[in-house]
Design an enzyme around this catalytic site. Structure first.
Site, short mmCIF file in Angstrom:
data_model
loop_
_atom_site.label_atom_id
_atom_site.label_comp_id
_atom_site.label_asym_id
_atom_site.label_seq_id
_atom_site.Cartn_x
_atom_site.Cartn_y
_atom_site.Cartn_z
N LYS A 1 1.05 -1.27 0.01
CA LYS A 1 0.17 0.49 0.04
C LYS A 1 0.96 0.92 -0.12
O LYS A 1 1.85 1.24 0.74
CB LYS A 1 -0.42 -0.40 1.11
CG LYS A 1 -2.02 0.31 1.57
CD LYS A 1 -2.64 1.11 2.64
CE LYS A 1 -3.96 2.09 2.68
NZ LYS A 1 -4.94 1.83 4.60
N SER B 1 -9.85 1.00 2.94
CA SER B 1 -8.46 2.42 1.77
C SER B 1 -7.74 1.56 1.12
O SER B 1 -7.08 1.98 0.19
CB SER B 1 -8.23 3.13 3.22
OG SER B 1 -7.52 2.89 4.37
N SER C 1 -9.68 -0.30 7.45
CA SER C 1 -8.86 -0.16 5.69
C SER C 1 -8.34 -1.44 5.40
O SER C 1 -8.17 -1.41 4.13
CB SER C 1 -7.91 0.70 5.79
OG SER C 1 -8.92 1.82 6.15
#
Lengths: 484, 101
Positions: free
Chosen positions: A77, A152, A176
């Site tokens: 990420k 997210s 997330s």
């Protein structure tokens, strides 16, 4: 080969069936072919990954030690640092930020010879539940391209779901990792708070953030946790404890295990999700586990607690982005004050601004007691309720999300988006380990996930509970046809 | 319920160091009102005598501080690579008190 789990891919590399160069070329070809459609990756490490693969093949030829992830491509990420690479956090503010050091997780994974394949899209600074708040690009759900992958960590979830890579890292502040894992039909894991070092992760809500893995199988999550779950002196919240043996515990039968279900809290769940959840509980009962009711009705306050504490912490953490030492400085600024005011106005998106403002409000003079301190107190009460619940059971089961993947742009009201995290936020507030495991499909063919959480440091029990479910179900083996 | 107004938003924007247009102020006011009204849910929980939770981690039971020793953690070269404007060894900023200062 893209349908292999990380464990299987590693085995094939070790036994000589596949070379690291073969694996990387195949992986890069798939990413190049599909990233235009999915938007999972922000950066693809073509040269770096091929170079690393060639070095790994050479290492193998020379008979040197090979790590536990040798030959396995992994995505990060884009809020975690890899030295020398850009870390954008999905923000215009950091489009030019070159990481001057690597995160601890980067070093641990490199030590085990994982192949770093690229950086994935996210809601700006990890603030969101759909990845729509990324300032850089849209990410789509491989099960239905009109839909969001969740967030997210939506880029990581969609990449693993489309089998563009077998492993990816995410960060989880309120769900997330677990919510996008559920919406994309893959496994997502949030470790016990403090179990995985956050050094090199761009901070959002420091009393909540944890780094964790996405994978297509629970055994890969267990392996990742053995590698990443260890003490780090660069993170003062890191638990001072050596790694757990999680992989070898996976096969310990779960007969007699008690699964707590907070029925009262689950009232109002839509019928198709209710039915899927009950079918999952039936799987556990058939495996010899016992389902017991626990009282976690306090969880109805979890979103309110979270949006006070997380925004307060975010407003503090994001004050470092001032346009002075790094990031994009506004070209319009002619005074020092304008450097701050304009760089932050131009650099941050709407959701980030909303959260900084709210966080500043709840910490401001005259309101701190009524909001911030109040939320901290209710968090204490919630922790007590979790402790009571765990005195009656080993794991607590709920759905991951009140709904499956939703169309991009369909949730416009920020508060409605916040409510998407109702089942996941509790584990962040309580610091408990939690997993999302594929557990079914909606009538429209979209994935549904099951959420399991255990007491702090019961990471091994959570993985074992999820593995037992995975062994007798096949949901995790299904992948979106368009990318098979 | 706490009432917030446009002046509150302007005050917060100054505290946060985020310049806002009038349109942005209106949108922020609307969203903050909605979220704060939801957050008021917490008022139904009695919390007299409850200790605020400052650290949820089991590690807070231990000593989290490492030895206070000097180490080279970031080179000047790596640091300056990210600084938007700088001279050889100094971060450059505009005049602190404006052009007329």
């Amino acid at each position: 080969m893209h349908h292999f789990s990380a464990t299987e891919l590693h085995r094939q590399f070790i036994d000589g069936t596949l070379s690291a160069a073969d694996i990387v070329r195949h992986t890069l070809a798939r990413i190049d072919a599909h990233n235009g459609t999915l938007g999972s990756f922000l950066t693809i490490f073509h040269e770096r990954a091929l170079k690393q693969a060639e070095a790994l093949d050479e290492k193998k030829r020379r008979g040197e030690r090979l790590g536990r992830l040798a030959g396995v491509p992994i995505a990060f990420k884009d809020n975690m640092n890899i030295k020398g690479e850009i870390t954008t956090c999905g923000s215009k503010f950091l489009t030019n930020f070159k990481a001057p050091f690597s995160a601890t997780v980067t070093e641990l994974l490199e030590h085990e010879d994982a192949i770093l394949i690229g950086k994935t899209n996210l809601d700006e600074f990890a603030m969101g539940s759909s990845t729509e708040n990324s300032a850089l690009q849209k990410t789509r759900n491989p099960w239905n391209l009109k839909c969001s992958p969740g967030g997210s960590s939506g880029g990581s979830a969609s990449a693993v779901a489309a089998r563009l890579c077998p492993l990816a890292l995410g960060s989880d502040t309120g769900g997330s990792i677990r919510q996008p894992a559920s919406l994309c039909g893959v496994v997502g894991y949030k470790p016990t708070y403090g179990r995985v070092s956050r050094y090199g992760l761009v901070a959002f809500g420091s009393s909540l953030d944890q780094i964790g893995p996405f994978a297509t199988a629970v055994e890969d999550v267990a392996l990742m946790m053995e590698i990443m779950g260890r003490h780090c002196e660069k993170d003062s919240t890191s638990i001072q404890k050596g790694p757990d043996a999680i992989v070898k515990e996976l096969n310990t039968p779960i007969g007699g295990m008690k699964i707590g279900v907070p029925w009262q809290f689950l009232e109002g769940l839509e019928p198709q999700y209710q039915q899927s959840f009950q079918e999952s509980l039936k799987v556990y009962q058939d495996l010899g586990a016992e389902c017991v009711e626990v009282d976690l009705s306090m969880l109805k306050y979890s979103i309110a607690i979270y949006y006070i504490l997380a925004t307060a912490e975010a407003s503090t953490n994001l004050s470092r982005f001032d346009g002075i030492r790094y990031g994009v400085r506004s070209p319009k600024a002619t005074t020092l004050e304008e450097v701050y005011d304009l760089s932050r106005q131009e650099g941050f998106g709407d959701e980030v601004k909303r959260r900084i403002m709210l966080g500043t409000f709840v910490l401001s003079s005259g309101y701190q007691e009524a909001y911030y301190r109040k939320a901290q107190k209710v968090r204490t009460l919630l922790l007590q309720k979790y402790a009571e619940a765990f005195s009656k059971c080993d794991l607590i089961a709920t759905p991951v999300s009140p709904f499956a993947a939703f169309e991009i742009g369909s949730i416009k009201d920020p508060l409605q988006m916040y409510l998407a995290d109702i089942y996941t936020i509790g584990a962040n507030l309580a610091g408990t380990p939690a997993i999302s495991v594929p557990s079914g499909f909606t009538k429209d063919g979209l994935p549904i996930g099951l959420h399991l959480t255990g007491p702090q440091l019961a990471d091994s029990t959570v993985c074992r509970g999820a593995y037992a479910f995975q062994k007798v179900t096949s949901f995790h083996k299904q992948s979106p046809k368009a990318f098979s | 319920m706490v009432q917030i107004h446009k002046e509150t938003v302007r005050y917060l924007a100054r505290l946060c160091r985020i310049a806002c247009t009038e349109e942005q102020e209106n949108a922020l006011l609307h969203d903050m009102k909605e979220v704060l009204s939801y957050i008021d849910l917490l008022n139904e929980v009695p919390t007299d005598g409850v200790t605020p939770c400052n650290n949820v981690s089991m590690s807070c039971m231990q000593t989290p501080l490492r030895a206070d020793t000097v180490k080279q953690t970031l080179s000047a070269k790596d640091f300056f690579e990210n600084v938007p404007q700088h001279t050889a060894r100094l971060v450059r900023i505009p005049p602190v008190r404006g052009q007329g200062g």
